[in-house]
Design an enzyme around this catalytic site. Structure first.
Site, PDB file in Angstrom:
ATOM      1  N   LEU A  30       0.820  -1.220   0.000  1.00  0.00           N
ATOM      2  CA  LEU A  30       0.000   0.000   0.000  1.00  0.00           C
ATOM      3  C   LEU A  30       0.848   1.261   0.000  1.00  0.00           C
ATOM      4  O   LEU A  30       1.934   1.295   0.576  1.00  0.00           O
ATOM      5  CB  LEU A  30      -0.912  -0.027   1.227  1.00  0.00           C
ATOM      6  CG  LEU A  30      -1.783  -1.288   1.347  1.00  0.00           C
ATOM      7  CD1 LEU A  30      -2.615  -1.230   2.609  1.00  0.00           C
ATOM      8  CD2 LEU A  30      -2.672  -1.468   0.130  1.00  0.00           C
ATOM      9  N   HIS A  84      -3.555   4.382  -1.861  1.00  0.00           N
ATOM     10  CA  HIS A  84      -4.489   3.467  -1.186  1.00  0.00           C
ATOM     11  C   HIS A  84      -5.081   4.119   0.070  1.00  0.00           C
ATOM     12  O   HIS A  84      -6.271   3.951   0.363  1.00  0.00           O
ATOM     13  CB  HIS A  84      -3.771   2.173  -0.771  1.00  0.00           C
ATOM     14  CG  HIS A  84      -3.330   1.323  -1.909  1.00  0.00           C
ATOM     15  ND1 HIS A  84      -2.012   1.197  -2.274  1.00  0.00           N
ATOM     16  CD2 HIS A  84      -4.032   0.542  -2.768  1.00  0.00           C
ATOM     17  CE1 HIS A  84      -1.918   0.371  -3.303  1.00  0.00           C
ATOM     18  NE2 HIS A  84      -3.124  -0.036  -3.633  1.00  0.00           N
ATOM     19  N   GLY A 123      -9.405   3.352  -7.334  1.00  0.00           N
ATOM     20  CA  GLY A 123      -8.649   4.503  -7.828  1.00  0.00           C
ATOM     21  C   GLY A 123      -8.902   4.721  -9.313  1.00  0.00           C
ATOM     22  O   GLY A 123      -9.073   3.772 -10.083  1.00  0.00           O
ATOM     23  N   SER A 146       2.172   0.632  -6.981  1.00  0.00           N
ATOM     24  CA  SER A 146       3.065  -0.364  -6.366  1.00  0.00           C
ATOM     25  C   SER A 146       4.196  -0.727  -7.326  1.00  0.00           C
ATOM     26  O   SER A 146       5.305  -1.022  -6.907  1.00  0.00           O
ATOM     27  CB  SER A 146       2.276  -1.626  -6.016  1.00  0.00           C
ATOM     28  OG  SER A 146       1.231  -1.277  -5.145  1.00  0.00           O
TER      29      SER A 146
END
Ligand code: PAF
Length: 289
Positions: A33, A37, A149, A188
């Site tokens: 995360l 996030h 998102g 990420s």
């Protein structure tokens, strides 16, 4: 924060909160995360009494030569971040909870058309994997609201269509992309970038912005946007990225815009070293007087 791994315990906890007439907001993630996030968790809190996040790295949405094995897994850090963000329940299922009959045998969910263009063309089966796991997670969690998102713009649309087609009583909320100071969208997969590549990665957003400026002044022409898209891909290549696509589409269905369309989105994907970066920028054209 309660951490739950089993289906039975999840069902009990959800039932307990339903009896207390709580609204449940759900944020599915694959972990590792970042601030993007955390933003989703805050948005979820605005919609519900209980915020439930999940962490599950879904094998079905990775192609055979993609990064499933290498995908960053940081469960301890993730737990601490979710706790700090005020999340109530962390659901961490394993494969047997998500795909009880085995991942190869389990029923698939597919939204044709939208799943086969743009990122779907480069990553065959990816959106089938996403739709399948999100449908399964929705079925387990039974949320009132689910938060995603907007960086994964195409994914958000696939999920909206899937949820609509099944008449799921779940409000789907999209949240603006969180960016680094130089404009790079948080992801990420940014951790795959080598130190020398990192400054170049910001070119993706810079190119999206210049495309947005161009189409704001130009409007939709009869010839469409092919020349603008090609020029943008050229800029990415000149900056050292390997463009997959730069494409100007309609927000509502990701179809090519025609005269009269005003709500557009510029989407792009490009490789930089080991990282496949994606980003997008919504553009509202002014009405023609
Ligand atoms: O966006 C993601 O992290 C994943 O695609 C999702 C929605 C959690 C499904 O695995």
């Amino acid at each position: 924060m309660i951490v739950i791994q089993s289906h039975a315990e999840l069902t009990r906890e959800i039932a307990r909160r339903r009896t207390a007439r709580q609204r449940i907001a759900f944020v599915p993630t694959m972990g590792n995360l970042h601030r993007g996030h955390v933003q989703l968790m805050h948005e979820a809190r605005r919609h519900a009494d209980t915020v439930l996040a999940s962490i599950y790295v879904n094998p079905l949405q990775f192609g055979p030569r993609e990064d499933f094995a290498a995908y960053p897994r940081t469960p301890e850090q993730d737990r601490a971040q979710l706790e700090a963000a005020g999340v109530d329940i962390l659901f961490m299922p394993d494969d047997t909870v998500i795909y009880p009959r085995g991942r190869d045998a389990s029923t698939r969910v597919e939204v044709p058309g939208i799943s086969d263009i743009l990122c779907g063309a480069s990553r065959p089966g990816h959106f089938r994997g996403v739709a399948t796991v999100v449908h399964r997670l929705f079925q387990l969690v039974t949320p009132d609201v689910a938060v995603f998102g907007k960086k994964d713009y195409q994914q958000l649309l696939v999920i909206r269509l899937m949820s609509g087609d099944f008449n799921l009583p779940i409000e789907i909320v999209g949240v603006e992309t969180v960016r680094e100071p130089d404009g790079l969208a948080l992801s990420s997969r940014n951790s795959y970038l080598a130190a020398a590549e990192r400054p170049l990665a910001a070119q993706l957003y810079a190119v999206l912005r210049s495309v947005a400026d161009q189409i704001r002044t130009q409007g939709v022409t009869g010839a469409g946007y092919a020349a603008v898209e090609a020029e943008a891909s050229g800029k990415l290549a000149a900056a050292g990225l390997r463009p997959d696509y730069v494409s100007i589409r309609r927000q509502q269905d990701l179809a090519a815009p025609v005269a009269g369309d005003r709500q557009l989105v510029v989407l792009a994907a490009a490789w930089l070293g080991k990282a496949r970066l994606i980003d997008n920028l919504e553009v509202e054209l002014k009405p023609v007087p």
